[in-house]
Design a protein around this motif. Sequence first.
Motif, PDB file in Angstrom:
ATOM      1  N   LEU A  56       7.400 -17.844  -2.689  1.00 22.54           N
ATOM      2  CA  LEU A  56       7.644 -18.831  -1.685  1.00 22.54           C
ATOM      3  C   LEU A  56       6.756 -20.032  -2.076  1.00 22.54           C
ATOM      4  CD1 LEU A  56       7.939 -16.590   1.448  1.00 22.54           C
ATOM      5  CD2 LEU A  56       9.779 -17.779   0.135  1.00 22.54           C
ATOM      6  N   ASP A  57       7.285 -21.188  -1.691  1.00 21.97           N
ATOM      7  CA  ASP A  57       6.270 -22.167  -1.523  1.00 21.97           C
ATOM      8  C   ASP A  57       5.562 -22.500  -0.398  1.00 21.97           C
ATOM      9  OD1 ASP A  57       6.536 -23.471  -4.312  1.00 21.97           O
ATOM     10  OD2 ASP A  57       8.794 -24.031  -3.762  1.00 21.97           O
ATOM     11  N   ALA A  58       6.376 -22.202   0.860  1.00 22.52           N
ATOM     12  CA  ALA A  58       5.880 -22.346   2.089  1.00 22.52           C
ATOM     13  C   ALA A  58       6.684 -21.346   3.158  1.00 22.52           C
ATOM     14  CB  ALA A  58       6.153 -23.767   2.565  1.00 22.52           C
ATOM     15  N   VAL A  59       6.087 -21.166   4.402  1.00 24.77           N
ATOM     16  CA  VAL A  59       6.696 -20.424   5.474  1.00 24.77           C
ATOM     17  C   VAL A  59       6.993 -21.298   6.643  1.00 24.77           C
ATOM     18  CG1 VAL A  59       6.728 -18.444   7.075  1.00 24.77           C
ATOM     19  CG2 VAL A  59       6.220 -18.230   4.686  1.00 24.77           C
ATOM     20  N   ILE A  60       8.089 -21.328   7.209  1.00 24.18           N
ATOM     21  CA  ILE A  60       8.217 -22.216   8.520  1.00 24.18           C
ATOM     22  C   ILE A  60       8.343 -20.933   9.575  1.00 24.18           C
ATOM     23  CG2 ILE A  60       9.463 -23.839   9.871  1.00 24.18           C
ATOM     24  CD1 ILE A  60      10.250 -25.287   7.194  1.00 24.18           C
ATOM     25  N   ASP A  61       7.625 -21.186  10.814  1.00 26.49           N
ATOM     26  CA  ASP A  61       7.857 -19.967  11.669  1.00 26.49           C
ATOM     27  C   ASP A  61       8.050 -20.551  13.092  1.00 26.49           C
ATOM     28  OD1 ASP A  61       7.074 -17.360  12.990  1.00 26.49           O
ATOM     29  OD2 ASP A  61       5.568 -18.913  13.948  1.00 26.49           O
ATOM     30  N   PHE A  62       9.379 -20.165  13.659  1.00 24.20           N
ATOM     31  CA  PHE A  62       9.536 -20.345  15.036  1.00 24.20           C
ATOM     32  C   PHE A  62      10.125 -19.072  15.358  1.00 24.20           C
ATOM     33  CE2 PHE A  62       9.764 -24.512  13.230  1.00 24.20           C
ATOM     34  CZ  PHE A  62       9.223 -25.378  14.280  1.00 24.20           C
ATOM     35  N   SER A  63       9.126 -18.232  15.737  1.00 24.22           N
ATOM     36  CA  SER A  63       9.667 -16.692  16.118  1.00 24.22           C
ATOM     37  C   SER A  63       8.921 -16.454  17.382  1.00 24.22           C
ATOM     38  CB  SER A  63       9.132 -15.710  15.128  1.00 24.22           C
ATOM     39  OG  SER A  63       7.581 -15.793  14.799  1.00 24.22           O
ATOM     40  N   GLY A  64       8.026 -15.644  17.464  1.00 26.18           N
ATOM     41  CA  GLY A  64       7.372 -15.168  18.601  1.00 26.18           C
ATOM     42  C   GLY A  64       5.669 -14.642  18.399  1.00 26.18           C
ATOM     43  N   PRO A  65       4.986 -14.179  19.080  1.00 27.40           N
ATOM     44  CA  PRO A  65       3.592 -13.813  18.984  1.00 27.40           C
ATOM     45  C   PRO A  65       3.444 -12.719  17.867  1.00 27.40           C
ATOM     46  CG  PRO A  65       3.651 -14.145  21.212  1.00 27.40           C
ATOM     47  CD  PRO A  65       5.075 -14.281  20.657  1.00 27.40           C
ATOM     48  N   ALA A  66       4.301 -11.663  17.730  1.00 28.45           N
ATOM     49  CA  ALA A  66       4.368 -10.528  16.766  1.00 28.45           C
ATOM     50  C   ALA A  66       4.985 -11.072  15.708  1.00 28.45           C
ATOM     51  CB  ALA A  66       5.447  -9.239  17.512  1.00 28.45           C
ATOM     52  N   GLY A  67       6.096 -11.875  15.779  1.00 29.85           N
ATOM     53  CA  GLY A  67       6.505 -12.554  14.319  1.00 29.85           C
ATOM     54  C   GLY A  67       5.551 -13.309  13.627  1.00 29.85           C
ATOM     55  N   LEU A  68       4.887 -14.230  14.408  1.00 28.90           N
ATOM     56  CA  LEU A  68       3.926 -14.955  13.788  1.00 28.90           C
ATOM     57  C   LEU A  68       2.825 -14.201  12.934  1.00 28.90           C
ATOM     58  CD1 LEU A  68       2.543 -17.649  12.927  1.00 28.90           C
ATOM     59  CD2 LEU A  68       1.824 -17.866  15.285  1.00 28.90           C
ATOM     60  N   THR A  69       2.415 -13.013  13.713  1.00 31.44           N
ATOM     61  CA  THR A  69       1.293 -12.251  13.051  1.00 31.44           C
ATOM     62  C   THR A  69       1.684 -11.777  12.038  1.00 31.44           C
ATOM     63  OG1 THR A  69       0.625 -11.556  15.583  1.00 31.44           O
ATOM     64  CG2 THR A  69      -0.160 -10.125  13.395  1.00 31.44           C
ATOM     65  N   ALA A  70       3.265 -11.096  11.880  1.00 35.44           N
ATOM     66  CA  ALA A  70       3.546 -10.676  10.672  1.00 35.44           C
ATOM     67  C   ALA A  70       3.659 -11.630   9.342  1.00 35.44           C
ATOM     68  CB  ALA A  70       4.889  -9.928  10.803  1.00 35.44           C
ATOM     69  N   ALA A  71       4.190 -12.921   9.815  1.00 35.19           N
ATOM     70  CA  ALA A  71       4.133 -14.034   8.908  1.00 35.19           C
ATOM     71  C   ALA A  71       3.013 -14.499   8.350  1.00 35.19           C
ATOM     72  CB  ALA A  71       5.209 -15.147   9.294  1.00 35.19           C
ATOM     73  N   LEU A  72       1.839 -14.406   9.202  1.00 37.96           N
ATOM     74  CA  LEU A  72       0.462 -14.956   9.021  1.00 37.96           C
ATOM     75  C   LEU A  72      -0.024 -14.037   7.848  1.00 37.96           C
ATOM     76  CD1 LEU A  72      -1.830 -17.005   9.478  1.00 37.96           C
ATOM     77  CD2 LEU A  72      -2.627 -15.488  11.118  1.00 37.96           C
ATOM     78  N   GLU A  73       0.090 -12.800   7.915  1.00 38.97           N
ATOM     79  CA  GLU A  73      -0.345 -11.550   7.082  1.00 38.97           C
ATOM     80  C   GLU A  73       0.040 -11.970   5.856  1.00 38.97           C
ATOM     81  OE1 GLU A  73      -2.879 -10.006   7.722  1.00 38.97           O
ATOM     82  OE2 GLU A  73      -3.098 -10.613   9.608  1.00 38.97           O
ATOM     83  N   HIS A  74       1.530 -12.116   5.749  1.00 35.80           N
ATOM     84  CA  HIS A  74       2.076 -12.158   4.369  1.00 35.80           C
ATOM     85  C   HIS A  74       1.507 -13.476   3.714  1.00 35.80           C
ATOM     86  CE1 HIS A  74       5.240 -11.860   1.451  1.00 35.80           C
ATOM     87  NE2 HIS A  74       5.313 -13.201   1.397  1.00 35.80           N
ATOM     88  N   CYS A  75       1.388 -14.838   4.472  1.00 37.45           N
ATOM     89  CA  CYS A  75       0.837 -16.010   3.964  1.00 37.45           C
ATOM     90  C   CYS A  75      -0.442 -15.843   3.222  1.00 37.45           C
ATOM     91  CB  CYS A  75       1.201 -17.020   5.027  1.00 37.45           C
ATOM     92  SG  CYS A  75       2.696 -17.657   5.400  1.00 37.45           S
ATOM     93  N   LEU A  76      -1.351 -15.061   4.205  1.00 33.27           N
ATOM     94  CA  LEU A  76      -2.572 -14.897   3.844  1.00 33.27           C
ATOM     95  C   LEU A  76      -2.645 -14.006   2.577  1.00 33.27           C
ATOM     96  CD1 LEU A  76      -4.340 -14.080   7.273  1.00 33.27           C
ATOM     97  CD2 LEU A  76      -4.993 -16.243   5.597  1.00 33.27           C
ATOM     98  N   ALA A  77      -1.948 -13.250   2.433  1.00 33.24           N
ATOM     99  CA  ALA A  77      -2.102 -12.104   1.437  1.00 33.24           C
ATOM    100  C   ALA A  77      -1.374 -12.818   0.108  1.00 33.24           C
ATOM    101  CB  ALA A  77      -1.149 -11.146   1.484  1.00 33.24           C
TER     102      ALA A  77
END
Length: 265
Positions: free
Chosen positions: A67-88
């Motif tokens: 991926l080149d970028a992630v756009i997140d409009f989910s919820g706190p739990a969804g953001l946490t999972a997306a953030l972990e993937h982006c950091l990794a």
Amino acid sequence: MTSSPLRLAINGASGRMGQALLSLLRVDGRYELAHAVVSPGSVHDGEPVWLGQGLRYAHDWSRAPSLDAVIDFSGPAGLTAALEHCLAHGIPLVTGTTGLDAAQQARLDAAGTRIALLRAANFSLGVALLSRLLREAAAAMPEWDLEIVEAHHGRKQDAPSGTALALGHAAAAARGTTLEASAVYSREGRTGERVPGSIGFAVVRGGDIVGEHQALLIGQGERLELGHRATDRTIFARGALQAARWLVGRAAGHWQLEDVFAPLG
């Protein structure tokens, strides 16, 4: 030579903002939808995103492609999972998710040392420019009274809006104070004279108003009005897409939607 489409993942793909983003991505060749994430247990999980095409909604990031970028409009739990993937994987993240607890906020703050991250309460590019102009005006006229008026549809649950509060924070910081120290959220009965330096808020709710924000800087014998009116909800999706395109290739850090604009002056 044409550049390759930007490969995006949309987190919260079945929500109102997620669907608005998918509608734009379907017709904009500058982007490629590479991953569409919904919450675990969603009725959309496993369904085709678009009929006749192979991409399906997923409930996690285990099979996310490059991926080149992630756009997140989910919820706190969804953001946490997306953030972990982006950091990794070192992927830039654009997010409009709110309602984070202290631990989640701290995690998001720390993530800015490792990836490019852009978070906003409102992804209207016009509101971003309004915030910049208000900050400059508030600093230039520190003795003028400041009132912020916002209007939204009758179904909105919170007041003042997150955007109105963000404008208040920007103006307060420009004047060397905080919104906590200067905000006045309600006036009723014998309130006494206006406190110098305070920032007042007024709220309108009704009908199908998409969103209106007006900042009034009031001096003696004159008044400056800075305002923004949204008439189409897709402006927020367009702003998020533009933010993602701008964020790709940026250094790690916490970026603002205002940064998307070239400096004024």
